[in-house]
Enzyme design. Structure first.
Site, PDB file in Angstrom:
ATOM      1  N   CYS A   2      -9.262  14.757  -8.610  1.00  4.91           N
ATOM      2  CA  CYS A   2      -9.013  15.927  -9.454  1.00  4.91           C
ATOM      3  C   CYS A   2      -8.245  17.010  -8.692  1.00  4.91           C
ATOM      4  O   CYS A   2      -8.341  17.118  -7.472  1.00  4.91           O
ATOM      5  CB  CYS A   2     -10.333  16.521  -9.908  1.00  4.91           C
ATOM      6  SG  CYS A   2     -11.451  15.333 -10.637  1.00  4.91           S
ATOM      7  N   ARG A  27      -1.894  13.493  -6.621  1.00  4.07           N
ATOM      8  CA  ARG A  27      -3.263  13.196  -6.187  1.00  4.07           C
ATOM      9  C   ARG A  27      -3.892  12.074  -7.017  1.00  4.07           C
ATOM     10  O   ARG A  27      -4.889  11.495  -6.632  1.00  4.07           O
ATOM     11  CB  ARG A  27      -4.133  14.452  -6.333  1.00  4.07           C
ATOM     12  CG  ARG A  27      -3.823  15.514  -5.307  1.00  4.07           C
ATOM     13  CD  ARG A  27      -4.574  16.784  -5.628  1.00  4.07           C
ATOM     14  NE  ARG A  27      -6.011  16.629  -5.538  1.00  4.07           N
ATOM     15  CZ  ARG A  27      -6.743  16.967  -4.488  1.00  4.07           C
ATOM     16  NH1 ARG A  27      -6.167  17.498  -3.443  1.00  4.07           N
ATOM     17  NH2 ARG A  27      -8.043  16.802  -4.495  1.00  4.07           N
ATOM     18  N   TRP A  74      -9.676  13.163 -12.585  1.00  8.40           N
ATOM     19  CA  TRP A  74      -9.700  11.739 -12.212  1.00  8.40           C
ATOM     20  C   TRP A  74     -11.117  11.310 -12.541  1.00  8.40           C
ATOM     21  O   TRP A  74     -12.068  11.695 -11.864  1.00  8.40           O
ATOM     22  CB  TRP A  74      -9.388  11.607 -10.727  1.00  8.40           C
ATOM     23  CG  TRP A  74      -9.160  10.224 -10.234  1.00  8.40           C
ATOM     24  CD1 TRP A  74      -7.980   9.539 -10.241  1.00  8.40           C
ATOM     25  CD2 TRP A  74     -10.112   9.361  -9.602  1.00  8.40           C
ATOM     26  NE1 TRP A  74      -8.145   8.296  -9.666  1.00  8.40           N
ATOM     27  CE2 TRP A  74      -9.442   8.160  -9.261  1.00  8.40           C
ATOM     28  CE3 TRP A  74     -11.463   9.459  -9.285  1.00  8.40           C
ATOM     29  CZ2 TRP A  74     -10.071   7.093  -8.642  1.00  8.40           C
ATOM     30  CZ3 TRP A  74     -12.092   8.392  -8.657  1.00  8.40           C
ATOM     31  CH2 TRP A  74     -11.389   7.232  -8.347  1.00  8.40           C
ATOM     32  N   ASN A 100     -13.999  20.247  -9.306  1.00  8.67           N
ATOM     33  CA  ASN A 100     -13.720  19.027  -8.536  1.00  8.67           C
ATOM     34  C   ASN A 100     -15.002  18.646  -7.826  1.00  8.67           C
ATOM     35  O   ASN A 100     -15.680  19.524  -7.279  1.00  8.67           O
ATOM     36  CB  ASN A 100     -12.664  19.276  -7.447  1.00  8.67           C
ATOM     37  CG  ASN A 100     -11.266  19.303  -7.995  1.00  8.67           C
ATOM     38  OD1 ASN A 100     -11.071  19.208  -9.207  1.00  8.67           O
ATOM     39  ND2 ASN A 100     -10.297  19.457  -7.120  1.00  8.67           N
ATOM     40  N   GLY A 101     -15.296  17.353  -7.772  1.00  8.39           N
ATOM     41  CA  GLY A 101     -16.495  16.912  -7.067  1.00  8.39           C
ATOM     42  C   GLY A 101     -17.440  16.191  -8.014  1.00  8.39           C
ATOM     43  O   GLY A 101     -17.058  15.840  -9.135  1.00  8.39           O
ATOM     44  N   GLU A 492      -1.378  -3.163   7.737  1.00  7.57           N
ATOM     45  CA  GLU A 492      -0.841  -1.977   7.080  1.00  7.57           C
ATOM     46  C   GLU A 492       0.261  -2.371   6.085  1.00  7.57           C
ATOM     47  O   GLU A 492       0.348  -1.817   4.981  1.00  7.57           O
ATOM     48  CB  GLU A 492      -0.329  -0.974   8.141  1.00  7.57           C
ATOM     49  CG  GLU A 492       0.364   0.270   7.620  1.00  7.57           C
ATOM     50  CD  GLU A 492      -0.445   1.102   6.638  1.00  7.57           C
ATOM     51  OE1 GLU A 492      -1.644   0.884   6.458  1.00  7.57           O
ATOM     52  OE2 GLU A 492       0.179   1.987   5.997  1.00  7.57           O
ATOM     53  N   LYS A 496       0.198  -1.610   2.031  1.00  3.89           N
ATOM     54  CA  LYS A 496       1.276  -0.923   1.294  1.00  3.89           C
ATOM     55  C   LYS A 496       1.662  -1.728   0.063  1.00  3.89           C
ATOM     56  O   LYS A 496       1.828  -1.190  -1.022  1.00  3.89           O
ATOM     57  CB  LYS A 496       2.535  -0.733   2.166  1.00  3.89           C
ATOM     58  CG  LYS A 496       2.483   0.322   3.258  1.00  3.89           C
ATOM     59  CD  LYS A 496       2.468   1.725   2.776  1.00  3.89           C
ATOM     60  CE  LYS A 496       1.137   2.277   2.538  1.00  3.89           C
ATOM     61  NZ  LYS A 496       0.142   2.640   3.412  1.00  3.89           N
ATOM     62  N   GLU A 499      -1.056  -1.629  -2.660  1.00  4.29           N
ATOM     63  CA  GLU A 499      -1.199  -0.303  -3.270  1.00  4.29           C
ATOM     64  C   GLU A 499      -0.161  -0.056  -4.353  1.00  4.29           C
ATOM     65  O   GLU A 499      -0.488   0.466  -5.409  1.00  4.29           O
ATOM     66  CB  GLU A 499      -1.021   0.802  -2.200  1.00  4.29           C
ATOM     67  CG  GLU A 499      -2.190   1.004  -1.292  1.00  4.29           C
ATOM     68  CD  GLU A 499      -1.911   2.120  -0.278  1.00  4.29           C
ATOM     69  OE1 GLU A 499      -2.672   3.088  -0.244  1.00  4.29           O
ATOM     70  OE2 GLU A 499      -0.927   2.012   0.474  1.00  4.29           O
ATOM     71  N   HIS A 515      -8.109 -21.516  10.151  1.00 10.56           N
ATOM     72  CA  HIS A 515      -9.536 -21.463   9.822  1.00 10.56           C
ATOM     73  C   HIS A 515      -9.766 -21.064   8.368  1.00 10.56           C
ATOM     74  O   HIS A 515     -10.760 -20.433   8.049  1.00 10.56           O
ATOM     75  CB  HIS A 515     -10.258 -20.518  10.784  1.00 10.56           C
ATOM     76  CG  HIS A 515     -10.122 -20.944  12.204  1.00 10.56           C
ATOM     77  ND1 HIS A 515     -10.800 -22.028  12.714  1.00 10.56           N
ATOM     78  CD2 HIS A 515      -9.334 -20.496  13.207  1.00 10.56           C
ATOM     79  CE1 HIS A 515     -10.462 -22.196  13.982  1.00 10.56           C
ATOM     80  NE2 HIS A 515      -9.559 -21.277  14.310  1.00 10.56           N
ATOM     81  N   LYS A 612      -4.502  10.252  -3.839  1.00 12.05           N
ATOM     82  CA  LYS A 612      -4.001  10.624  -2.520  1.00 12.05           C
ATOM     83  C   LYS A 612      -5.118  11.115  -1.616  1.00 12.05           C
ATOM     84  O   LYS A 612      -5.154  10.838  -0.435  1.00 12.05           O
ATOM     85  CB  LYS A 612      -2.936  11.709  -2.694  1.00 12.05           C
ATOM     86  CG  LYS A 612      -2.287  12.156  -1.396  1.00 12.05           C
ATOM     87  CD  LYS A 612      -1.351  11.102  -0.881  1.00 12.05           C
ATOM     88  CE  LYS A 612      -0.744  11.450   0.455  1.00 12.05           C
ATOM     89  NZ  LYS A 612      -0.309  10.204   1.149  1.00 12.05           N
TER      90      LYS A 612
HETATM   91  C1  G6P Z   1      -6.534   7.075   0.104  1.00 10.90           C
HETATM   92  C2  G6P Z   1      -5.020   7.128   0.114  1.00 10.90           C
HETATM   93  C3  G6P Z   1      -4.491   6.419   1.356  1.00 10.90           C
HETATM   94  C4  G6P Z   1      -5.098   7.038   2.604  1.00 10.90           C
HETATM   95  C5  G6P Z   1      -6.626   7.066   2.546  1.00 10.90           C
HETATM   96  C6  G6P Z   1      -7.206   7.940   3.639  1.00 10.90           C
HETATM   97  O1  G6P Z   1      -6.960   5.772  -0.041  1.00 10.90           O
HETATM   98  O2  G6P Z   1      -4.507   6.510  -1.038  1.00 10.90           O
HETATM   99  O3  G6P Z   1      -3.083   6.564   1.405  1.00 10.90           O
HETATM  100  O4  G6P Z   1      -4.701   6.302   3.718  1.00 10.90           O
HETATM  101  O5  G6P Z   1      -7.064   7.633   1.305  1.00 10.90           O
HETATM  102  O6  G6P Z   1      -6.784   9.257   3.411  1.00 10.90           O
HETATM  103  P1  G6P Z   1      -6.710  10.364   4.532  1.00 10.90           P
HETATM  104  O7  G6P Z   1      -6.194  11.591   3.828  1.00 10.90           O
HETATM  105  O8  G6P Z   1      -8.103  10.533   5.039  1.00 10.90           O
HETATM  106  O9  G6P Z   1      -5.791   9.880   5.578  1.00 10.90           O
END
Ligand code: G6P
Length: 617
Positions: A2, A27, A74, A100-101, A492, A496, A499, A515, A612
């Site tokens: 949110c 976000r 959200w 928010n929360g 990583e 990506k 995501e 394995h 985000k």
């Molecule tokens: C979410 C975001 C990721 C990020 C992760 C940790 O999953 O979508 O892109 O790596 O949170 O976020 P931070 O702000 O703690 O790096």
């Protein structure tokens, strides 16, 4: 997650609130809403869907008020719908609230309020808040007809006292048309100071266009905001003074600058962002300066273990530096996922150094893990991109990555900045400990200085990656292989891709292939191998050969001359010390995820279901 925006001043609040919500879209959200004060009554417009849809709602054009609050939701409690969207009002329509929360005891509070005659219209936890405020306001006010702002504040405070969980709230009232009250606990909230106007937001970029002077509200604090004044109160409602901080980010940093998407822009910013990270710690004589950290050399000599704790991409940044810490500093370094670490009673003592990585500085699990380590007596360091974020205020020490605002949900430039900064810190620590080969340190330092230019060269792979993506975007599964540091890059790269392209992908240590995962390889399966560590290259090539033999379509990312290989496509990147090769090798993989998602016509900046900044557990 949110987002919150608020405005109080002489201008029409609505366009400012909409612009703020739009800049918070990154976000992740599913509904939006806004509430303004119109001639001493409260207006609320809200619906599920995009912020821009608010403009089509009837009544939008008649919002003339100069005081307002706004929200992107959200969904947690209750599906995305008009009725569940924020703002929420109390039954008497005196108070309007955005939140928010998560209120964990909302069932109990709902039952209490229902017993007092209150009706609930939504499925949300939030709706208890305006009704609790209203309940306490009526109790305080009694027969007193004067509109005393302290009564409003006291009612908000008493309501907050009843809330378990996390919250950042903005409250407006038709009885107090010249004020906004805010409060927070375990959820971020910033207040932007203007001239005869003030702003509120969950996130700095939402209001960066209007001010660079920010107050950061702490947990259990309250702010009473009018257009000319901001008063802060502690949890006993004693007035307190706070200093504002100036944010150096330029508002243009949150524009796309001609790029089609924020993600592409942020990938291309990496030569500059990594240069900024390096320069933030480099002195004129080539030494690294970490003197701002409150960690004495005597203390550093006593460290017996390092924990690096984070989520998502930030956790991968930890993995990318684990080996460097162990090799240079000879200290056992464990990298942990924050949501697991916080519940597994890890062994921590005063000689454990705990490092937390978080781009946003607001990730709930990372903050909780930090709290745990502090309580166990360990020293804590936060690595973050956001000055003033919660993590900077909670940790004993913090280091900024200086990557500039990252807007796309999929993290790119934050990762390369985090790995760079942590590598520099490991070198600093090794120099203090004095146990590492000086030539290795000098070599690494030289390699770090080469990063910005070499990152620029990595961006030249864009075209060949784009071609590869156009032939790969219909795949259902993609595998990533690597050994050592290249396995981290594989993880990583795979994250990506998942995501933003929604393609199932897995990263495996190349040696583990036999394995299990090799059973999934069929003729035509795409397998991406990363090889940047000469000492492991022959082994990785052999493993890749095993999938080639079974008909896999292969892409190799490498900076090594490999003779006798049968890869279908090879992407060459510049040579670099393997300790930091992930900073370069990840770039083609970021571009690959981007182009595959574009081929699938997906919203790369705002992938489905993701946020985000993950401010709830
Ligand atoms: C979410 C975001 C990721 C990020 C992760 C940790 O999953 O979508 O892109 O790596 O949170 O976020 P931070 O702000 O703690 O790096």
């Amino acid at each position: 997650m949110c987002g919150i925006v608020g405005y109080i001043g002489n201008k029409k609040a609505c366009p400012i609130l909409i612009a703020g919500l739009t800049s918070l879209e990154y976000r992740g959200y599913d509904s939006a809403g806004i509430s303004t004060i119109e001639n001493d009554t409260l207006s609320v417009l809200k619906d599920k869907g995009r912020v821009k849809n608010l403009k089509n709602l009837s009544g939008f054009n008649s919002l003339q008020g100069t005081v307002g609050i706004a929200h992107t939701r959200w969904a947690t409690h209750g599906k995305p719908s008009k009725i569940n969207s924020h703002p929420h009002m109390d039954n008497s329509k005196t108070f309007s609230v955005v939140h928010n929360g998560i209120i964990e005891n909302f069932h109990e509070l709902r039952n209490f309020l229902t017993s007092k005659g209150c009706t609930f219209y939504s499925e949300t936890d939030t709706e208890v808040i305006p009704n609790l405020i209203s309940y306490y306001y009526n109790e305080i006010k009694g027969t007193d007809a004067s509109n005393n702002i302290f009564d409003f504040l006291t009612a908000v405070k008493r309501a907050c006292d009843k809330l378990n969980g996390s919250y950042a709230i903005e409250v407006i009232s038709k009885d107090f048309p010249n004020y906004i009250i805010t409060a927070k606990k375990n959820s971020p909230l910033v207040i932007g100071k203007g001239h005869t106007e003030n702003y509120i937001a969950s996130d700095i970029p939402a209001i960066l266009e209007y001010t660079k002077d920010f107050y950061f509200l702490e947990d259990d604090e309250f702010a009473v905001i009018s257009k000319d004044n901001i008063k802060f109160y502690n949890k006993s409602l004693n007035e307190i003074s706070k200093n504002f901080k100036q944010i150096s980010w330029s508002p243009t940093a949150i524009n796309k600058n001609g790029f089609e998407d924020y993600m592409l822009k942020e990938i291309f910013e990496q030569p500059d962002s990594v240069r900024n990270t390096i320069n933030s710690r480099l002195t004129e004589n080539g030494k690294y300066d970490f003197s701002d950290l409150n960690l004495s050399n005597e203390y550093l000599q006593t460290i017996n273990k390092i924990y690096i704790v984070a989520c998502g991409t930030a956790m991968h940044a930890g993995l990318a530096v684990k080996n460097t810490f162990e090799k240079l500093c000879k200290i056992t370094t464990q990298v942990e996922i924050a949501s697991e670490f916080r519940y597994r009673n890890p062994l921590i003592d005063i000689n454990t150094l705990c490092i937390f990585i978080s781009q946003s500085g607001e990730t709930a699990d990372t903050l909780a893990a930090l709290d745990l380590c502090k309580n166990a007596g360990a020293k804590t360091i936060a690595i973050t991109n956001v000055l003033g974020s919660s993590i900077t205020r909670m940790a004993d020490n913090y280091m900024l990555t200086h990557a500039g605002p990252e807007i796309a949900v999929a993290s790119t430039k934050a990762y390369t900045a985090q790995v760079t900064l942590l590598t520099m810190f490991s070198i600093h620590l090794a120099e203090i400990l004095g146990i590492c080969d000086k030539n290795l340190i000098e070599d690494l330092k030289y390699n770090i200085l080469c990063l910005p230019d070499k990152l620029q060269k990595c961006l030249n792979t864009n075209k060949i990656i784009k071609d590869f993506a156009s032939k790969t975007f219909t795949e259902k599964d993609i595998f990533f292989l690597g050994r050592g540091i290249d396995y981290t890059t594989a993880q990583e790269g795979s994250l990506k891709l998942k995501e933003i392209s929604y393609i199932h992908s897995e990263a495996y240590p190349a040696g583990e292939l036999k394995h299990g995962p090799i059973a999934l390889i069929e003729p035509g399966t795409t397998v991406i191998t990363i090889i940047t560590d000469e000492s492991l290259s022959a082994k990785s090539v052999s493993n890749a050969q095993e999938v080639i033999t079974r008909g896999a379509k292969t892409l190799l990312i490498t900076n090594i001359e490999l003779s006798n290989n049968n890869f279908d496509t090879i992407i060459n990147i510049p040579k670099i010390h393997p300790f930091i090769s992930s900073i370069l090798a990840i770039v083609p993989l970021q571009l690959l995820a981007y182009h595959i998602a574009k081929n699938k016509n997906l919203d790369v900046d705002k992938p489905r279901n993701l946020a985000k900044s993950v401010t709830v557990e």
